[in-house]
Design a protein around this motif. Structure first.
Motif, mmCIF file in Angstrom:
data_model
loop_
_atom_site.group_PDB
_atom_site.id
_atom_site.type_symbol
_atom_site.label_atom_id
_atom_site.label_comp_id
_atom_site.label_asym_id
_atom_site.label_seq_id
_atom_site.Cartn_x
_atom_site.Cartn_y
_atom_site.Cartn_z
ATOM 1 N N PRO A 106 -3.038 3.663 12.716
ATOM 2 C CA PRO A 106 -2.289 5.274 13.224
ATOM 3 C C PRO A 106 -0.655 4.056 13.361
ATOM 4 C CG PRO A 106 -4.076 3.593 14.483
ATOM 5 C CD PRO A 106 -4.006 2.961 13.201
ATOM 6 N N TYR A 107 -0.236 3.026 13.720
ATOM 7 C CA TYR A 107 0.416 2.420 13.744
ATOM 8 C C TYR A 107 1.726 2.846 12.753
ATOM 9 C CZ TYR A 107 3.875 -0.696 16.428
ATOM 10 O OH TYR A 107 5.340 -1.497 16.964
ATOM 11 N N GLY A 108 1.273 2.239 10.881
ATOM 12 C CA GLY A 108 1.622 2.327 9.979
ATOM 13 C C GLY A 108 2.426 3.664 9.893
ATOM 14 N N ILE A 109 1.536 4.692 9.597
ATOM 15 C CA ILE A 109 1.303 5.689 9.506
ATOM 16 C C ILE A 109 2.681 6.722 10.529
ATOM 17 C CG2 ILE A 109 0.125 8.440 10.112
ATOM 18 C CD1 ILE A 109 -2.128 6.807 8.995
ATOM 19 N N ARG A 110 2.439 6.241 12.000
ATOM 20 C CA ARG A 110 3.805 6.735 12.601
ATOM 21 C C ARG A 110 4.864 6.126 12.098
ATOM 22 N NH1 ARG A 110 7.295 8.313 14.730
ATOM 23 N NH2 ARG A 110 7.452 8.696 17.619
ATOM 24 N N PHE A 111 5.006 5.035 11.672
ATOM 25 C CA PHE A 111 6.391 5.237 11.585
ATOM 26 C C PHE A 111 7.318 5.033 10.342
ATOM 27 C CE2 PHE A 111 5.852 3.522 16.303
ATOM 28 C CZ PHE A 111 7.284 3.647 16.940
ATOM 29 N N SER A 128 -17.519 -5.423 -1.699
ATOM 30 C CA SER A 128 -18.260 -4.679 -2.000
ATOM 31 C C SER A 128 -17.998 -4.004 -3.457
ATOM 32 C CB SER A 128 -17.459 -3.684 -1.032
ATOM 33 O OG SER A 128 -18.414 -2.542 -1.141
ATOM 34 N N ASP A 129 -19.765 -3.914 -3.732
ATOM 35 C CA ASP A 129 -20.507 -3.513 -5.026
ATOM 36 C C ASP A 129 -19.282 -1.608 -3.875
ATOM 37 O OD1 ASP A 129 -21.155 -4.786 -5.828
ATOM 38 O OD2 ASP A 129 -23.102 -4.399 -4.808
ATOM 39 N N ALA A 130 -18.848 -0.997 -3.142
ATOM 40 C CA ALA A 130 -18.593 0.533 -3.205
ATOM 41 C C ALA A 130 -17.303 0.512 -3.305
ATOM 42 C CB ALA A 130 -19.138 0.819 -2.323
ATOM 43 N N ARG A 131 -16.621 1.521 -2.754
ATOM 44 C CA ARG A 131 -15.176 1.088 -3.225
ATOM 45 C C ARG A 131 -14.567 0.993 -1.640
ATOM 46 N NH1 ARG A 131 -11.404 6.650 -3.296
ATOM 47 N NH2 ARG A 131 -9.134 5.913 -3.041
ATOM 48 N N PRO A 132 -14.226 -0.148 -1.799
ATOM 49 C CA PRO A 132 -13.639 -0.589 -0.466
ATOM 50 C C PRO A 132 -12.490 -0.023 0.841
ATOM 51 C CG PRO A 132 -12.456 -1.478 -2.011
ATOM 52 C CD PRO A 132 -12.944 -0.405 -2.638
ATOM 53 N N TRP A 133 -12.430 0.049 2.207
ATOM 54 C CA TRP A 133 -11.911 1.183 3.145
ATOM 55 C C TRP A 133 -10.459 0.998 2.422
ATOM 56 C CZ3 TRP A 133 -9.682 -0.493 7.845
ATOM 57 C CH2 TRP A 133 -9.306 -1.894 7.324
ATOM 58 N N LEU A 134 -9.849 -0.636 2.317
ATOM 59 C CA LEU A 134 -9.221 -0.009 2.510
ATOM 60 C C LEU A 134 -8.865 -1.227 0.519
ATOM 61 C CD1 LEU A 134 -6.901 -2.447 5.160
ATOM 62 C CD2 LEU A 134 -6.488 -0.145 3.662
ATOM 63 N N PRO A 135 -7.856 -1.015 -0.416
ATOM 64 C CA PRO A 135 -7.667 -0.850 -1.672
ATOM 65 C C PRO A 135 -7.883 -2.989 -0.991
ATOM 66 C CG PRO A 135 -5.800 0.108 -0.855
ATOM 67 C CD PRO A 135 -6.426 -0.537 -0.065
ATOM 68 N N VAL A 136 -8.021 -3.421 -2.557
ATOM 69 C CA VAL A 136 -8.634 -4.582 -3.729
ATOM 70 C C VAL A 136 -7.365 -4.652 -4.303
ATOM 71 C CG1 VAL A 136 -9.395 -6.847 -3.823
ATOM 72 C CG2 VAL A 136 -10.873 -5.503 -2.559
ATOM 73 N N ARG A 146 -0.147 -2.149 8.964
ATOM 74 C CA ARG A 146 -0.470 -3.849 9.413
ATOM 75 C C ARG A 146 -2.270 -3.872 8.631
ATOM 76 N NH1 ARG A 146 -2.195 -3.789 15.556
ATOM 77 N NH2 ARG A 146 -2.871 -0.797 14.779
ATOM 78 N N ASP A 147 -1.700 -2.799 7.899
ATOM 79 C CA ASP A 147 -2.849 -2.223 7.031
ATOM 80 C C ASP A 147 -2.866 -3.600 5.909
ATOM 81 O OD1 ASP A 147 -4.917 -0.658 8.060
ATOM 82 O OD2 ASP A 147 -3.124 1.025 6.985
ATOM 83 N N GLY A 148 -0.930 -3.600 5.558
ATOM 84 C CA GLY A 148 -1.328 -4.776 4.339
ATOM 85 C C GLY A 148 -1.879 -6.489 4.886
ATOM 86 N N CYS A 149 -2.231 -6.643 5.533
ATOM 87 C CA CYS A 149 -2.761 -7.834 5.658
ATOM 88 C C CYS A 149 -4.173 -7.783 6.321
ATOM 89 C CB CYS A 149 -2.696 -8.760 6.970
ATOM 90 S SG CYS A 149 -2.276 -7.868 8.536
ATOM 91 N N ARG A 150 -4.569 -6.502 5.971
ATOM 92 C CA ARG A 150 -6.365 -6.555 6.672
ATOM 93 C C ARG A 150 -7.020 -5.986 5.481
ATOM 94 N NH1 ARG A 150 -5.332 -2.851 11.650
ATOM 95 N NH2 ARG A 150 -4.370 -4.210 13.170
ATOM 96 N N LEU A 156 0.317 -1.071 0.308
ATOM 97 C CA LEU A 156 -0.139 -0.164 0.127
ATOM 98 C C LEU A 156 0.493 2.004 -0.010
ATOM 99 C CD1 LEU A 156 -2.576 -0.612 2.967
ATOM 100 C CD2 LEU A 156 -2.622 -1.509 0.354
ATOM 101 N N ALA A 157 0.136 1.956 -0.652
ATOM 102 C CA ALA A 157 0.824 3.406 -0.485
ATOM 103 C C ALA A 157 0.623 3.735 0.712
ATOM 104 C CB ALA A 157 0.725 4.367 -1.969
ATOM 105 N N PHE A 158 1.244 4.949 0.804
ATOM 106 C CA PHE A 158 1.002 6.513 2.418
ATOM 107 C C PHE A 158 0.087 6.758 2.719
ATOM 108 C CE2 PHE A 158 1.104 9.789 4.750
ATOM 109 C CZ PHE A 158 1.477 9.546 6.031
ATOM 110 N N GLU A 159 -0.283 7.107 1.539
ATOM 111 C CA GLU A 159 -2.028 8.026 1.438
ATOM 112 C C GLU A 159 -3.318 6.850 1.315
ATOM 113 O OE1 GLU A 159 -0.244 7.407 -2.900
ATOM 114 O OE2 GLU A 159 0.443 8.634 -0.874
ATOM 115 N N GLU A 160 -2.791 5.915 1.661
ATOM 116 C CA GLU A 160 -3.745 4.597 1.266
ATOM 117 C C GLU A 160 -3.902 3.732 2.894
ATOM 118 O OE1 GLU A 160 -4.065 2.228 -2.497
ATOM 119 O OE2 GLU A 160 -2.215 1.679 -1.668
#
Length: 551
Positions: free
Chosen positions: A398-403, A429-437, A410-414, A390-394
């Motif tokens: 908060p743990y990843g954003i901080r460091f 989902s039919d909508a834009r997901p909260w994290l990208p697929v 942990r977003d990459g596994c979520r 994931l890119a920073f803007e995705e």
């Protein structure tokens, strides 16, 4: 899939040797077109989970929360957050799971709350209100600095100044996650009543988040520096986090926790056939903590540590971890896992390149299913999903954003579960997901693997069925056999069944000769593996496995 197909394990010890499937609700299935998963979506997919052959599901938090830490900051322990649905949705989930023969375990996050919890709002309002002592408050040093040197896992000091009370409050995680004061019996009583609330709704067990973080040292003594052992690693915090520079003697794992865990167990015993699994992050002391928390049959049923959540997928590492558990956790029980919602997905940690991911995934479940203990699977690992880049803007964590950028969080596994390879967002989902697929996930979707001979998904199903068919694999004793150390070799024995397992975790061909005293009695085909065996010597290619019945 019906209950008759995979009957629920009965009795008070149903959890012993159970296979638990972790569901991260926000990323499992969106049923309302919001871009986030929900409880109704989980209900829709429960037949799939049951068809894997697991015994239970573990639901990550779905409680009411501001979601600063994705639900691990609870503002109401007895309410479902509207983003996930309603209490009626939860009741339906429990009922449907039970019809399918699945136990339901939920995540209890009781070491801390959100700063939006009514308890904290009252506690911070003054120094003399009824809940003034429900959180960990402390005076500043004469120079205005924090009471001691304790650090937050999410970066910076573990203390935050509050201008209303003119005191510091403790937070092991985000500043918006104040720590509860377990030294106050009223706090314990209130928390246990929230546990009772879910017991009354039919849950079968609890995964206790940061179970060794409940109590702190009353004297607020400074933690000493950690004396590093050359070559030793810890999954408690990434190397970029100074949290790992301290020996956490005083901010967690206090002796008072034992009595609270007895209270917790006594409550569950009122309901019968309930289970607990505790998350223990305690560095080099993890196993001694697990032993203390699971011994005697009056505290936790089982715990898991971070030992197998490292990048080390070698025979030597797994052997040392299991032998250490067997030596130290005498009458307790362990729950093994290679992945969860907090660490990089294990096919990315263990693989050398993209080409061997499927073989690594297959061998990993073969090893995991053969170990003594219960096992926990994380949604998507049965598809061999790699860590998403994931890119920073995705980022949302908060743990990843901080460091960032040294640690991406942990977003990459979520990222969302993928169900249909040809649908947008993988059918999540039919909508834009909260994290990208990502596309590399979408091509591994359930529909692309279900019923396909040789797929990772079908291998998981066959491996779990194999485990279920051999009681020695579920609760039998384990003993390691001496080898050239490149191979992982052990026996599992229970009553009249004795099995010898040989795993080659290297990429090179290896051979193993049965030692004197071990006689091959029956060749047993381990799903997906057929190495050459002449009755005495087995030759395994890279990432290969073998099992034989022995006398």
């Amino acid at each position: 899939m019906t209950k008759a197909s995979f009957p629920s394990k009965a009795g008070a010890d149903w959890w012993r040797g159970a296979v638990i499937y972790q569901i991260y609700p926000r990323s499992f299935q969106d049923s309302r077109g919001t871009g986030s998963g929900d409880l109704a979506g989980i209900v829709r997919r429960l037949p799939y989970v049951a068809s894997l052959g697991v015994d239970a599901i573990w639901l990550s938090p779905f409680f009411k929360s501001p979601m600063a830490d994705m639900g691990y900051d609870v503002s109401d322990y007895c309410a479902v957050d509207p983003m996930f649905g309603t209490l009626a949705d939860f009741d339906r989930l429990v009922a449907e799971a039970h019809l399918l023969g699945l136990k339901v375990m939920i995540d209890q996050v009781i070491s801390h709350t959100s700063d939006q919890h009514p308890w904290f709002k009252e506690s911070r309002s003054s120094r003399d209100n009824p809940k003034a002592d429900w959180y960990v408050w402390a005076e500043p040093k004469p120079d205005g600095t924090a009471p001691n040197n304790w650090l937050s896992i999410f970066g910076g000091p573990a203390w935050e100044w509050d201008g209303v009370r003119r005191q510091y409050y403790m937070h092991n995680f985000l500043t918006s996650q104040p720590d509860l004061n377990f030294h106050n019996p009223e706090v314990q009583d209130a928390l246990l009543e929230t546990v009772r609330f879910w017991l009354e709704r039919g849950v079968d067990g609890f995964r206790l988040d940061t179970v060794n973080f409940y109590f702190h040292d009353r004297q607020l003594r400074d933690n000493p520096p950690l004396v590093k052992i050359e070559g030793a690693t810890s999954a408690d915090a990434p190397d970029v986090n100074p949290y790992g520079m301290q020996n956490h003697l005083y901010d967690k794992t206090q002796p008072e926790n034992i009595d609270f865990l007895r209270r917790f167990r006594a409550l569950l015993d009122e309901y019968g056939d309930r289970a607990t699994v505790g998350e223990v992050g305690d560095g080099a002391r993890s196993l001694s903590t697990v032993a203390a928390y699971t011994a005697g049959g009056d505290k936790l049923d089982m715990c898991y540590t971070f030992d197998l959540l490292s990048e080390n997928f070698t025979a030597d590492h797994i052997r040392r971890c299991v032998q250490a558990v067997e030596a130290e956790v005498a009458d307790g029980w362990i729950c093994w896992a290679f992945s969860n919602h907090d660490v990089m997905r294990h096919v990315s940690r263990f693989s050398r390149d993209d080409d061997d991911r499927s073989e690594v995934a297959k061998l990993a479940i073969a090893v995991l299913a053969s170990l003594r203990g219960s096992i926990c699977l994380y949604q998507g690992e049965e598809l061999a999903l790699p860590e998403a880049d994931l890119a920073f803007e995705e980022l949302r964590d908060p743990y990843g954003i901080r460091f960032w950028p040294s640690f991406k969080g942990r977003d990459g596994c979520r990222t969302p579960m993928v169900w249909e390879s040809t649908l947008a967002n993988g059918g999540f989902s039919d909508a834009r997901p909260w994290l990208p697929v990502r596309y590399e996930h979408q091509v591994l979707a359930v529909d692309a693997q279900l019923g396909v001979e040789g797929s990772v998904l079908e291998h998981y199903r066959r491996m779990l069925a194999f485990r279920r068919a051999h009681p020695a694999m579920v609760t039998g004793d384990i003993a390691f056999v001496a080898t050239n150390q490149d191979l992982l070799v052990f026996t599992r024995r229970l009553e009249g069944e004795a099995l010898l397992f040989v795993f080659n975790l290297t990429r090179e061909e290896q051979s193993f000769q049965l030692p004197a005293g071990l006689v091959a009695r029956q060749i047993i085909e381990l799903p997906g593996y057929r190495p050459a065996f002449d009755g005495k010597t087995v030759v395994l290619k890279g990432l290969d496995a073998f099992v034989v019945g022995i006398d």
